[in-house]
Design an enzyme around this catalytic site. Structure first.
Site, PDB file in Angstrom:
ATOM      1  CG  ASP A  48      64.353  46.842  81.344  1.00 48.43           C
ATOM      2  OD1 ASP A  48      64.058  47.717  82.188  1.00 48.43           O
ATOM      3  OD2 ASP A  48      63.730  46.703  80.268  1.00 48.43           O
ATOM      4  CB  SER A  49      66.837  50.573  85.121  1.00 46.02           C
ATOM      5  OG  SER A  49      66.764  49.787  86.301  1.00 46.02           O
ATOM      6  CE  LYS A 117      59.093  46.639  86.070  1.00 46.01           C
ATOM      7  NZ  LYS A 117      59.276  47.260  84.734  1.00 46.01           N
ATOM      8  CD  GLU A 119      59.162  48.784  79.832  1.00 48.58           C
ATOM      9  OE1 GLU A 119      59.008  49.370  78.740  1.00 48.58           O
ATOM     10  OE2 GLU A 119      60.192  48.883  80.528  1.00 48.58           O
ATOM     11  CD  GLU A 186      59.270  54.695  84.400  1.00 47.52           C
ATOM     12  OE1 GLU A 186      59.204  53.452  84.334  1.00 47.52           O
ATOM     13  OE2 GLU A 186      60.333  55.321  84.203  1.00 47.52           O
TER      14      GLU A 186
HETATM   15  O1  KIV Z   1      63.879  48.902  84.978  1.00 52.46           O
HETATM   16  C1  KIV Z   1      63.518  49.451  86.037  1.00 52.46           C
HETATM   17  O2  KIV Z   1      64.312  49.734  86.946  1.00 52.46           O
HETATM   18  C2  KIV Z   1      62.094  49.772  86.175  1.00 52.46           C
HETATM   19  C3  KIV Z   1      61.701  50.720  87.271  1.00 52.46           C
HETATM   20  C4  KIV Z   1      62.073  52.093  86.879  1.00 52.46           C
HETATM   21  C5  KIV Z   1      60.270  50.594  87.617  1.00 52.46           C
HETATM   22  O3  KIV Z   1      61.295  49.324  85.409  1.00 52.46           O
END
Ligand code: KIV
Length: 270
Positions: A48-49, A117, A119, A186
């Protein structure tokens, strides 16, 4: 949409027991996915980056399920070997376990990716357990969790005191017990990431967590030097593509303005 991927969650867990490092990287589209896949990465994360890297937002909070599904689908289209994991966006798994399972299942159904994924630690364990029971592979994410950036007071290294470090270890164990097949670590001190890595039998994948994790992940645009404003200490840039793009487009602009592009050989005869 279904797809047979060469790399599986079983392979990734087995890599930890063999002491082989897992190579993970982000991608947000089919073109870059096909390039990183051809380079031999084991895992592609549709992070989600993308909200900050592609869309120019300050944080990842604005990412939506629709965005993650769209980008997940096009990454899967460009991938033939690596295992693809799609990030669950903010508020798609925190409200209720039922919503979390439905949203995660829809991501897998609509993208063809192999896992999601999410968090968090203790607060997401019930959701992880329910997803895994529903047959959805889940990757955890501990330490600095970008969706909680405001709650954490900014981009801060996590687990710095003994109590916080022990909590990270316990949360990793809880995520493993709930069925997570891997955990991103992280922004935490190297010895803390090493403790967490030793405490679980599923692989840890680090970013800003030192060399003792079972694998590493970087944001592709950061390591290619495309995201020039972002330069944390852990980042190594393996190319300077931002400068290369400016140079190439600048030369193109100059040639168009002076009339040297297109040249005779670029035209079509009748
Ligand atoms: O959103 C993302 O790119 C991530 C990575 C930084 C692990 O969660």
């Amino acid at each position: 949409m279904t797809r047979t991927m060469s790399v599986t969650t079983f392979d990734l867990v087995a890599m930890k027991s063999r002491g082989e490092k897992i190579v993970a990287i982000t991608a947000y589209d089919a073109l870059f996915a096909s390039l990183v896949d051809a380079a031999g990465v084991d895992l592609i994360l549709v992070g989600d980056s993308l909200a900050s890297v592609l869309c120019g937002e300050e944080t990842t909070l604005s990412a939506t399920l629709e965005q993650m599904t769209y980008h997940g689908r096009i990454v899967v289209r460009g991938t033939s070997r690596a295992f693809v994991v799609v990030d669950m966006p903010f508020l798609s798994y925190q409200v209720s376990v039922t919503e979390a399972v439905r949203n995660a299942g829809n991501i897998l159904k609509q993208t063809g990716a192999g896992a999601v994924k999410l968090e968090g630690g203790f607060e997401v364990v019930d959701a992880v357990r329910a997803m895994v029971r529903a047959g959805i592979p889940v990757m955890g994410h501990l330490g600095f969790t970008p969706q909680a950036v405001h709650a954490l007071g900014g981009h801060r290294i996590q687990g710095k005191d003994d109590e916080a470090a022990s909590r990270l270890v316990q949360e990793a164990v809880a995520l493993e017990e709930a069925g997570a097949f891997s955990i991103v670590l992280e922004l935490m001190p190297t010895p803390v990431a090493a403790r967490v890595t030793d405490a679980v039998s599923v692989p840890t994948v680090g970013i800003g967590a030192g060399p003792d994790c079972d694998g590493q992940v970087l944001v592709l645009h950061d390591m290619l030097g495309l995201n020039e404003g972002f330069s944390p200490r852990f980042l190594k840039t393996y190319a300077e593509l931002g400068a290369a793009v400016r140079d190439a487009v600048g030369r193109y602009a100059g040639e168009v303005r002076e009339g040297s592009y297109p040249a005779v050989e670029h035209g079509y005869e009748r």
